[in-house]
Design a protein around this motif. Structure first.
Motif, short mmCIF file in Angstrom:
data_model
loop_
_atom_site.label_atom_id
_atom_site.label_comp_id
_atom_site.label_asym_id
_atom_site.label_seq_id
_atom_site.Cartn_x
_atom_site.Cartn_y
_atom_site.Cartn_z
N ALA A 222 16.01 -52.21 7.65
CA ALA A 222 16.72 -53.43 8.07
C ALA A 222 15.77 -54.39 8.77
N GLN A 223 14.93 -53.84 9.61
CA GLN A 223 13.98 -54.70 10.32
C GLN A 223 12.99 -55.32 9.34
N GLU A 224 12.56 -54.58 8.36
CA GLU A 224 11.63 -55.11 7.36
C GLU A 224 12.28 -56.24 6.57
N ARG A 225 13.57 -56.09 6.26
CA ARG A 225 14.27 -57.17 5.57
C ARG A 225 14.30 -58.44 6.42
N VAL A 226 14.53 -58.27 7.72
CA VAL A 226 14.54 -59.42 8.62
C VAL A 226 13.17 -60.07 8.66
N TRP A 227 12.13 -59.24 8.78
CA TRP A 227 10.77 -59.79 8.83
C TRP A 227 10.41 -60.48 7.52
N SER A 228 10.79 -59.91 6.40
CA SER A 228 10.45 -60.47 5.10
C SER A 228 11.10 -61.83 4.90
N SER A 229 12.33 -61.96 5.37
CA SER A 229 13.05 -63.21 5.15
C SER A 229 12.58 -64.33 6.05
N SER A 230 11.88 -64.00 7.12
CA SER A 230 11.50 -65.06 8.07
C SER A 230 9.99 -65.12 8.31
N ARG A 231 9.20 -64.50 7.47
CA ARG A 231 7.74 -64.52 7.66
C ARG A 231 7.23 -65.95 7.56
N GLY A 232 6.25 -66.22 8.36
CA GLY A 232 5.64 -67.53 8.33
C GLY A 232 6.33 -68.53 9.23
N GLU A 233 7.52 -68.23 9.69
CA GLU A 233 8.27 -69.17 10.51
C GLU A 233 8.20 -68.83 12.00
N GLU A 234 7.66 -67.68 12.32
CA GLU A 234 7.73 -67.25 13.71
C GLU A 234 6.34 -67.08 14.32
N THR A 235 6.33 -67.15 15.62
CA THR A 235 5.07 -66.96 16.33
C THR A 235 4.85 -65.47 16.56
N LYS A 236 3.66 -65.14 17.05
CA LYS A 236 3.37 -63.74 17.34
C LYS A 236 4.29 -63.22 18.43
N ASP A 237 4.66 -64.03 19.38
CA ASP A 237 5.57 -63.59 20.45
C ASP A 237 6.93 -63.19 19.87
N GLU A 238 7.40 -63.94 18.90
CA GLU A 238 8.68 -63.61 18.28
C GLU A 238 8.58 -62.28 17.52
N GLU A 239 7.44 -62.08 16.85
CA GLU A 239 7.25 -60.83 16.12
C GLU A 239 7.20 -59.65 17.09
N VAL A 240 6.51 -59.80 18.21
CA VAL A 240 6.45 -58.74 19.22
C VAL A 240 7.85 -58.47 19.76
N GLY A 241 8.62 -59.52 19.97
CA GLY A 241 10.00 -59.35 20.44
C GLY A 241 10.83 -58.53 19.46
N LYS A 242 10.64 -58.75 18.18
CA LYS A 242 11.38 -57.97 17.17
C LYS A 242 10.93 -56.51 17.17
N ILE A 243 9.64 -56.31 17.32
CA ILE A 243 9.13 -54.93 17.37
C ILE A 243 9.72 -54.20 18.57
N ILE A 244 9.75 -54.87 19.71
CA ILE A 244 10.34 -54.27 20.90
C ILE A 244 11.82 -53.98 20.66
N GLY A 245 12.50 -54.85 19.95
CA GLY A 245 13.90 -54.61 19.61
C GLY A 245 14.08 -53.35 18.78
N VAL A 246 13.18 -53.13 17.84
CA VAL A 246 13.24 -51.92 17.02
C VAL A 246 13.01 -50.69 17.88
N PHE A 247 12.01 -50.75 18.75
CA PHE A 247 11.74 -49.62 19.64
C PHE A 247 12.95 -49.34 20.53
N ASN A 248 13.57 -50.38 21.03
CA ASN A 248 14.76 -50.19 21.88
C ASN A 248 15.89 -49.54 21.09
#
Length: 83
Positions: free
Chosen positions: A43-69
């Motif tokens: 599910a997280q990969e689908r989210v990342w795939s659909s929004s790649r290129g539009e987000e900053t590194k901070d947003e990507e780190v935030g999503k990774i932290i969300g997955v870990f949580n």
């Protein structure tokens, strides 16, 4: 005075059967956990795939932290049910 050898054998057999049951249940829980983690990752990969290129590194780190949580919460839930 004490437990007979036959009684001890019976108790040992009961304990062994309980250990087998616990082992089986833990194996099932491990399989369920693997499926949950796999589903979360997909599910997280689908989210990342659909929004790649539009987000900053901070947003990507935030999503990774969300997955870990989410993984942590799943593990905590499974641990609470195992007790």
């Amino acid at each position: 005075s004490g437990i007979s050898i036959q009684d001890a054998d019976i108790e040992r057999e009961k304990a062994y059967e309980r250990a087998l049951e616990v082992d089986y249940k833990l194996e099932q829980m491990g399989n369920v956990l693997e499926n949950v983690v796999s589903d979360l990752n997909a599910a997280q990969e689908r989210v990342w795939s659909s929004s790649r290129g539009e987000e900053t590194k901070d947003e990507e780190v935030g999503k990774i932290i969300g997955v870990f949580n989410a993984h942590h919460e799943t593990l905590a839930y499974l641990e609470s049910k195992a007790r």
